[in-house]
Design a protein around this motif. Structure first.
Motif, PDB file in Angstrom:
ATOM      1  N   LEU A   1      -8.209   4.000  -0.131  1.00 23.14           N
ATOM      2  CA  LEU A   1      -7.326   4.155   1.026  1.00 23.14           C
ATOM      3  C   LEU A   1      -7.585   3.071   2.076  1.00 23.14           C
ATOM      4  CD1 LEU A   1      -7.422   8.034   1.373  1.00 23.14           C
ATOM      5  CD2 LEU A   1      -5.435   6.658   0.758  1.00 23.14           C
ATOM      6  N   ALA A   2      -8.845   2.708   2.271  1.00 25.66           N
ATOM      7  CA  ALA A   2      -9.161   1.672   3.251  1.00 25.66           C
ATOM      8  C   ALA A   2      -8.563   0.330   2.836  1.00 25.66           C
ATOM      9  CB  ALA A   2     -10.673   1.554   3.416  1.00 25.66           C
ATOM     10  N   VAL A   3      -8.634   0.023   1.551  1.00 21.80           N
ATOM     11  CA  VAL A   3      -8.051  -1.231   1.064  1.00 21.80           C
ATOM     12  C   VAL A   3      -6.528  -1.173   1.152  1.00 21.80           C
ATOM     13  CG1 VAL A   3      -7.783  -2.692  -0.983  1.00 21.80           C
ATOM     14  CG2 VAL A   3     -10.031  -1.782  -0.378  1.00 21.80           C
ATOM     15  N   ARG A   4      -5.960  -0.016   0.843  1.00 19.56           N
ATOM     16  CA  ARG A   4      -4.508   0.160   0.986  1.00 19.56           C
ATOM     17  C   ARG A   4      -4.074  -0.077   2.434  1.00 19.56           C
ATOM     18  NH1 ARG A   4       0.081   0.982   2.385  1.00 19.56           N
ATOM     19  NH2 ARG A   4       1.696   2.187   1.285  1.00 19.56           N
ATOM     20  N   GLU A   5      -4.822   0.471   3.383  1.00 25.44           N
ATOM     21  CA  GLU A   5      -4.501   0.277   4.792  1.00 25.44           C
ATOM     22  C   GLU A   5      -4.661  -1.188   5.191  1.00 25.44           C
ATOM     23  OE1 GLU A   5      -5.647   3.284   7.945  1.00 25.44           O
ATOM     24  OE2 GLU A   5      -7.030   1.649   8.465  1.00 25.44           O
TER      25      GLU A   5
ATOM     26  N   GLU B   1      -2.508   5.261  -7.800  1.00 23.32           N
ATOM     27  CA  GLU B   1      -3.843   5.823  -7.994  1.00 23.32           C
ATOM     28  C   GLU B   1      -4.061   7.031  -7.093  1.00 23.32           C
ATOM     29  OE1 GLU B   1      -7.630   6.602  -9.285  1.00 23.32           O
ATOM     30  OE2 GLU B   1      -6.063   5.351 -10.193  1.00 23.32           O
ATOM     31  N   MET B   2      -3.628   6.925  -5.849  1.00 26.32           N
ATOM     32  CA  MET B   2      -3.760   8.061  -4.934  1.00 26.32           C
ATOM     33  C   MET B   2      -2.873   9.229  -5.378  1.00 26.32           C
ATOM     34  SD  MET B   2      -5.956   7.874  -2.490  1.00 26.32           S
ATOM     35  CE  MET B   2      -7.006   7.331  -3.839  1.00 26.32           C
ATOM     36  N   ARG B   3      -1.681   8.911  -5.833  1.00 26.81           N
ATOM     37  CA  ARG B   3      -0.758   9.954  -6.304  1.00 26.81           C
ATOM     38  C   ARG B   3      -1.383  10.719  -7.474  1.00 26.81           C
ATOM     39  NH1 ARG B   3       3.095   6.724  -6.758  1.00 26.81           N
ATOM     40  NH2 ARG B   3       4.071   7.029  -4.722  1.00 26.81           N
TER      41      ARG B   3
END
Length: 723
Positions: free
Chosen positions: A391-395, A442-444
């Motif tokens: 999530l941090a990399v996505r942000e 991946e999060m999904r």
């Protein structure tokens, strides 16, 4: 001890552990308890009121006394909030008029007249030398008598306390939640984990303890009861040694290691030996903390224990007597040679490091083929990377869409923020978008889809707490980057501090900015009035505690941004004072009341940062005229003394701009990943809740939820982060 443990449960869960006492008719005492809670903005749930009503009056009174003490502290009402101007916000004078009044009184005082005349003759005047400046000129009781009573409003805050289970069950659940958290805990929660671990370490344990700092705290408790230690890196041992010495388990601040008993030394050396025996390559991890390891070796005396030779190797590497090539040095060599494909192959064995290097790899890749290899490697190892890092990399990549040099904001682990221009070349848009899509997939895949979701719309723009250090302890606090609506016509800030030993002067200020972040005006002790606002007056010492306030009529404020700040002018810093906290209240236009009214408090947070200027949040007026808060939880390093809003307005405006314009991943993002065909999403409007079990996500827990429901509120938002 029982009282402190019950308080800990209430703070974290807003549940009151089921009181243990004899049956009886406690209905009258329970109603009185509920009424007393209302005065500070709390109330009992119907279920809890019913439970208390069936207990003896003595049990209810004991429970009420303990709970009221806690909730008044949670909201900041456990201290006396006096204001320098007795009828604030009414009759606040112009700044120059007030100063001249202080000078006139000083000239009329035989003790101060000569000193003031001497200063005036030299063309400069120290306000602190004036006997009526900076010190309360009336008692707290006199201030209360001068203020009108608060008229209750439907907009006043109401925080519901719910009925919990038995104390032991609540403590066990809370221990497992904190120990097994997927995100690092803030300082307050880490301290609470230590308290819980001492009691719960021999009971049920979380499936895993992924955060290393949490593991150190738990290991300290395990060592105390002779249980096996949870160690798989040499740094785990170093963190444990820091915990045993009362130091910083995050390893951000140096720890002065204590002399350790021989059994403890044996346990630490045996742990180091086992880690290296299982994987000699982990000796390379010593380089990241060579100096602390050298100091620890002086306390452990590894030469006295030849049966653990691998432990001795750890300290030999720290002293530079033994070579251990690091993984990072191998990666750096490949990157220096622009061997992107070689670096990718190596980094695939360390998925977390690969993810943290993705931006650099995509920027230096030579051609589309190498960029394709970088993205493919990220997709391949993504299932092995923690949800927090994904999530941090996505942000991060979400905020790399700008093609020009936008300000780049940095915030360290202790909340100190700074801004620099971003001169990095852009990441090619197509590759960035492919990577973002892959991370979303991946999060999904990881997010469990509830059959029925009950959602409070107010939580949608709350930022995902990717680190517990992105927030602070307190009431009504949201993670850094969260946006929340401000409903009300009057906005009032407050700061309270109490010095420990030295004279300490904190100054509350508010910087008012235009839409382009240029300064409009400010409110502070040097500017007591501005358009739409008043300052309560400067208090320059706090041996018995002191408060300052700023009141703003939002319909009169012409600025686009309101930035409250707390400046340390003199004395002890935020971590040295006995107590310090900031908060804000919201009132309807016709609500009067005292300067501090607990049931109008929307947020109260502890001030415990390393800088000399605190920036808790910023208020922004939207195009529709409505105001919203964006949570900052930041500190500026500031000056050693005499910090003033006039001096830091440029740096504050730059930091505010960078934070306001940065896009954070929010609850809305996660909800958008849920499959619509398998999840029924209902928006909660404050009315009755379903009779069946649901997953509820909101700021506060509603009454009447089915007992088998999964409940996520601001107190446990980190549960949304997949492992």
């Amino acid at each position: 001890m029982a009282h402190s443990l019950e308080s800990l449960v209430i703070r974290h869960t807003r549940r009151l552990p089921s009181p243990d006492g004899s049956a009886g008719d406690g209905s009258t005492a329970a109603r009185q308890f509920d009424a007393a809670l209302t005065s500070v903005g709390f109330k009992l749930s119907a279920e809890l009121l019913e439970r208390l009503s069936g207990l003896s009056e003595a049990t209810v009174v004991r429970t009420a006394r303990q709970t009221l003490h806690l909730v008044t502290e949670m909201v900041g009402d456990h201290v006396r909030h006096n204001s320098y101007f007795i009828d604030f916000p009414a009759n606040v004078p112009d700044t120059e008029e007030f100063w001249m009044e202080c000078v006139t009184k000083a000239l009329g005082d035989e003790k101060s007249r000569a000193n003031v005349l001497t200063q005036l003759a030299h063309g400069a005047l120290d306000l602190l030398s004036l006997p009526t400046y900076g010190r309360y000129q009336h008692t707290y009781e006199e201030m209360l008598a001068a203020q009108a009573e608060l008229i209750a409003s439907a907009g006043d805050r109401v925080t519901v306390l719910h009925l919990g289970r038995d104390l032991d069950d609540e403590l066990t659940d809370l221990y497992q939640a904190l120990a097994g958290s997927a995100t690092p805990l803030g300082e307050e929660h880490l301290s609470d984990l230590g308290t819980l671990a001492a009691r719960c370490v021999l009971g049920p344990q979380p499936d895993s303890i992924p955060v290393r700092e949490n593991r150190a705290v738990v290991n300290e408790a395990r060592l105390g009861v002779g249980a096996d230690l949870l160690l798989d890196t040499v740094t785990d041992v170093l963190r444990l040694a820091c915990a045993l010495s009362g130091g910083d388990v995050t390893l951000q601040q140096p720890t002065r290691f204590r002399a350790l008993p021989r059994p403890v030394r044996r346990a630490l050396l045996a742990g180091l030996d086992a880690v290296i025996a299982a994987d000699p390559a982990k000796l390379a991890d010593v380089h990241a903390h060579r100096e602390p390891f050298k100091r620890l070796g002086e306390r452990l005396h590894p030469h006295e224990y030849p049966r653990w030779p691998h432990a001795a190797d750890v300290f030999a590497v720290a002293r530079g007597e033994k070579e251990a090539r690091t993984f990072d040095s191998r990666v750096e060599k490949l990157l220096d040679e622009f061997d992107v494909l070689g670096a990718v192959r190596l980094l695939k064995s360390a998925p977390g490091k690969l993810f943290r290097a993705l931006d650099l790899l995509l920027r230096i890749a030579a051609g589309q083929g190498e960029r394709d290899a970088v993205v493919a490697a990220a997709v391949q190892v993504a299932p092995e990377v923690s949800g927090r890092v994904v999530l941090a990399v996505r942000e991060h990549f979400q905020n790399r869409e700008h093609e020009t040099a936008e300000p780049r904001v940095f915030v360290n682990r202790r909340g100190c923020g700074w801004v620099t221009p971003d001169y990095r070349p852009p990441v090619p848009a197509a590759d960035r978008d492919r990577l973002i899509a892959a991370l979303d997939d991946e999060m999904r895949r990881r997010i469990p889809a509830p059959a029925r979701l009950l959602l409070d719309p107010a939580v949608l723009d709350v930022a995902l707490p990717l680190s517990g250090r992105a927030t602070t302890g307190g009431l009504g606090v949201l993670p850094r980057g969260s946006v929340s609506a401000v409903d009300g016509e009057q906005l009032r800030f407050f700061v309270y501090w109490k010095e420990t030993a030295d004279r300490t002067d904190y100054d509350l200020a508010a910087l008012l900015l235009h839409t382009d972040y240029s300064t409009d005006s400010w409110l502070s002790y040097t500017s007591l009035k501005a358009v739409g606002g008043e300052h309560s007056g400067d208090v320059t010492e706090a041996p018995d505690g002191a408060s300052e306030f700023i009141s703003l009529s939002l319909d009169r404020v012409r600025s686009a941004f309101i930035v409250p700040q707390v400046n340390i002018f003199a004395g002890e810093n935020f971590e040295e004072v006995e107590e310090s906290f900031f908060g804000f209240m919201v009132r309807d236009g016709d609500q009067k009341g005292r300067p501090f009214e607990p049931r109008t408090v929307r947020m109260k947070s502890e001030l415990r940062g390393v800088g000399r200027v605190a920036l808790p949040l910023v208020f922004r007026r939207g195009d529709d005229g409505r105001w919203h808060a964006k949570w900052l939880h930041l500190y500026l390093r500031g000056l050693p003394a005499a910090n003033r809003v006039e001096e830091n307005q440029v740096s504050v405006a730059e930091l505010v701009r960078a934070m306001v314009e940065r896009e954070y991943l929010t609850v809305r993002y996660l909800i958008g990943l849920l499959p619509g065909e398998s999840t029924a999403v209902d928006l909660w409007d404050g009315g009755p809740v379903p009779d069946e079990p649901v997953t509820y996500i909101g700021l506060e827990r509603p009454e009447g939820l089915h007992p088998d429901s999964r409940v996520i509120t601001r107190e446990n938002l980190s549960d949304l982060i997949p492992g």
